[in-house]
Write a protein that holds these residues in place. Sequence first.
Motif, PDB file in Angstrom:
ATOM      1  N   GLN A 198       0.833  -1.194   0.000  1.00 36.22           N
ATOM      2  CA  GLN A 198       0.000   0.000   0.000  1.00 36.22           C
ATOM      3  C   GLN A 198       0.875   1.255   0.000  1.00 36.22           C
ATOM      4  OE1 GLN A 198      -3.269   0.069  -0.192  1.00 36.22           O
ATOM      5  NE2 GLN A 198      -4.173  -1.684   0.845  1.00 36.22           N
ATOM      6  N   ARG A 199       0.286   2.378  -0.421  1.00 38.73           N
ATOM      7  CA  ARG A 199       1.050   3.631  -0.488  1.00 38.73           C
ATOM      8  C   ARG A 199       1.180   4.312   0.865  1.00 38.73           C
ATOM      9  NH1 ARG A 199       0.268   8.042  -4.738  1.00 38.73           N
ATOM     10  NH2 ARG A 199       2.238   8.580  -3.724  1.00 38.73           N
ATOM     11  N   LEU A 219      -7.248  10.802   3.542  1.00 38.63           N
ATOM     12  CA  LEU A 219      -6.468   9.640   3.093  1.00 38.63           C
ATOM     13  C   LEU A 219      -7.288   8.365   3.212  1.00 38.63           C
ATOM     14  CD1 LEU A 219      -3.490   8.699   2.327  1.00 38.63           C
ATOM     15  CD2 LEU A 219      -3.277   8.158   4.759  1.00 38.63           C
ATOM     16  N   LEU A 220      -7.921   8.150   4.370  1.00 46.02           N
ATOM     17  CA  LEU A 220      -8.678   6.921   4.584  1.00 46.02           C
ATOM     18  C   LEU A 220      -9.996   6.930   3.828  1.00 46.02           C
ATOM     19  CD1 LEU A 220      -8.047   6.336   8.400  1.00 46.02           C
ATOM     20  CD2 LEU A 220      -6.960   5.210   6.448  1.00 46.02           C
ATOM     21  N   ARG A 221     -10.540   8.100   3.570  1.00 45.52           N
ATOM     22  CA  ARG A 221     -11.782   8.190   2.810  1.00 45.52           C
ATOM     23  C   ARG A 221     -11.577   7.682   1.387  1.00 45.52           C
ATOM     24  NH1 ARG A 221     -15.399  13.700   3.014  1.00 45.52           N
ATOM     25  NH2 ARG A 221     -17.337  12.876   2.172  1.00 45.52           N
ATOM     26  N   HIS A 222     -10.416   7.977   0.828  1.00 48.50           N
ATOM     27  CA  HIS A 222     -10.133   7.569  -0.552  1.00 48.50           C
ATOM     28  C   HIS A 222      -9.316   6.286  -0.636  1.00 48.50           C
ATOM     29  CE1 HIS A 222     -11.722  11.256  -2.387  1.00 48.50           C
ATOM     30  NE2 HIS A 222     -11.215  11.900  -1.354  1.00 48.50           N
ATOM     31  N   ASN A 223      -8.771   5.847   0.490  1.00 49.18           N
ATOM     32  CA  ASN A 223      -7.979   4.611   0.515  1.00 49.18           C
ATOM     33  C   ASN A 223      -8.381   3.785   1.729  1.00 49.18           C
ATOM     34  OD1 ASN A 223      -5.639   5.291  -1.645  1.00 49.18           O
ATOM     35  ND2 ASN A 223      -6.010   7.103  -0.361  1.00 49.18           N
ATOM     36  N   PRO A 224      -9.593   3.255   1.731  1.00 48.62           N
ATOM     37  CA  PRO A 224     -10.115   2.587   2.927  1.00 48.62           C
ATOM     38  C   PRO A 224      -9.383   1.300   3.301  1.00 48.62           C
ATOM     39  CG  PRO A 224     -11.603   2.277   1.063  1.00 48.62           C
ATOM     40  CD  PRO A 224     -10.586   3.274   0.621  1.00 48.62           C
ATOM     41  N   THR A 225      -8.562   0.769   2.418  1.00 47.22           N
ATOM     42  CA  THR A 225      -7.873  -0.492   2.717  1.00 47.22           C
ATOM     43  C   THR A 225      -6.494  -0.291   3.324  1.00 47.22           C
ATOM     44  OG1 THR A 225      -6.952  -0.627   0.468  1.00 47.22           O
ATOM     45  CG2 THR A 225      -9.108  -1.667   0.856  1.00 47.22           C
ATOM     46  N   LEU A 226      -6.090   0.958   3.544  1.00 50.83           N
ATOM     47  CA  LEU A 226      -4.768   1.188   4.129  1.00 50.83           C
ATOM     48  C   LEU A 226      -4.700   0.569   5.525  1.00 50.83           C
ATOM     49  CD1 LEU A 226      -3.844   4.900   3.269  1.00 50.83           C
ATOM     50  CD2 LEU A 226      -3.154   2.816   2.102  1.00 50.83           C
ATOM     51  N   ARG A 279       5.639   6.724  -0.916  1.00 55.24           N
ATOM     52  CA  ARG A 279       4.919   6.023   0.153  1.00 55.24           C
ATOM     53  C   ARG A 279       5.116   6.802   1.442  1.00 55.24           C
ATOM     54  NH1 ARG A 279       6.821   0.063   0.538  1.00 55.24           N
ATOM     55  NH2 ARG A 279       4.845  -0.196   1.637  1.00 55.24           N
TER      56      ARG A 279
END
Length: 432
Positions: A26-27, A194-201, A158
Motif C-alpha cells: 500500500q502507499r 487519506l482513509l476516505r479515498h484509501n479505505p484499505t490502508l 509512500r
Amino acid sequence: MSPEPPAAAAARVVDAVLRDLATCEQRGVVVDSPPGAGKSTLVVRAAGVLAATGASLMIVAQTNEQVDDLIERLGAKHPELPVGRLSAVDYVASERVRHHPSCRVGAKVPDLGGPPVTIGTAAKWATVTEGTWPWAIVDEAYQMRSDALLRVAPRFERALFVGDPGQLDPFSTVEVDRWTGLSWDPMQSAVAVLLRHNPTLPVHRLPVSWRLPASAAPVVAAAFYPFTGFRSGTGPADRRLTFTEPATTELDRVLDVAAATGWGLHELPARFTVRTDAEAAAACALIAARALARGALAESETGAAPLTADRIAIGAAHRDQVAAIRSFLPASAREITVDTANRLQGREYDLTVVLHPLSGRRDATAFHLESGRLCVLTSRHRHACVVVARAGIAELLDAHPSTEPVHLGVPVKFPDGWEANQSVLAHLATLS
C-alpha cells in the motif's frame, strides 16, 4: 490468563508498523496514538529503519517547534545520521538543532547536500516543486489540513502517517463554511481524506500511554477515545506527588486531593462572566504558584525530582485568558508555562492546571465544546491535573443542545463534545 504487559503490547504494535513499512504494498500506513504513547519515538525509530535501507526520507511536521524537537530526538538516537533541516530564509537555528552533530540547515533542498533525512514543516515542504523521495513520515497527521497534504503528496511515493485522532482538529483563521461537506473541503484532516479515498490502508493503534498515570488513562480514554481506548504504562503505585509543606488554604487542599488521586477540582460559585474571568484566572495562577512554593517532590519510574517551574503548566482556551493568568503569577512563579491548548499540544509536564473552556459562559459554542481542546488540556500531565471552573457547566450543557447545522457528506465526529465534557465532569464530581 494475565494481561499482556504494557511494554510488550506497545512493542508488538510498533513491530507490526515496521513490518508493514518493509512489506506492505500500500502507499501508506496509518498509526493512531493516544496522548503520550510514543509518537515521536516511533517516528525517530522508523526514520532510522528506513534510512538504514539506503532510501532517502522526508519528514513532514506541522510546526517549527515539532521539527526542532524531532531533530533533537534524531540526534540523540542516531547521532551519525545526517539530517537536513529545511527552513525559511530568516530561520535562526535553535539550540536543539545546533547540538545535532550531523544537521545542516538550508532554505532550499539543494542547500542541504542530499542527506538521508530531510525534515521541515508542511508549509515549507509545500514550496518545494522538484524532487521526489521514496518515503515520507508525516508527524501529527491529524492536525494537518487535507489541502496541505495535497500540496506535498507529489514529493513522496509512500508514507507513514502518525497522529492523535482525539486531539485538536486542523484550524483556520478564515471562514471555511463554504467548503463544509464537500469532498475537497480543505479543513478535513490529512488522515480523514487519506482513509476516505484509501479505505484499505493498514491502520495501527498504539495501546499504551507512557505519559498519563494510572489515575488519568481510564478517564481520558473513556471521555475522548471511547471506541479504541488505551491504558497507562504505569501502575497505581508507580508515581507519587508529595508536598513538603502542609496545606494551609483551600487551594492547598485541592492540590493535596490532586496529588492523592491524580485529579483536582477547584469550583468557583456559578456566575456568568466575561471571558477573562479575573477570579478564575487568579485561582489558576495561585494554584500553580502554591504547588511550586510547597516544595513538591515528583517520584516516578524514571526517578525522583523536585517539582520545578518548568514542569508545571497552566492551560486555557484563549490567548487573552493566558495573558490574564500570567498577570496573576507572582514573581517567584513566572517561569511556569502558561499557554493555549493549541500551543500546549504535544508537550508534557508533571502538574497541569486547566481553566475549563466552558467556565462562566452563557452559551456552549462549537469552539468551546470541541472535544479535542479539552482532551489536550487534560492529557499533558504525568502526575496530576487540577481543573478550575465555575459551577453550572453540566447545567449549561443540558440547557444548550447543539444548534450547529448538519451538513451532508460530513462524517459524524466522535467523541461528541457534550458527551466528552459530561464524562470528565462526572469524574471530577466524585472528588468532592
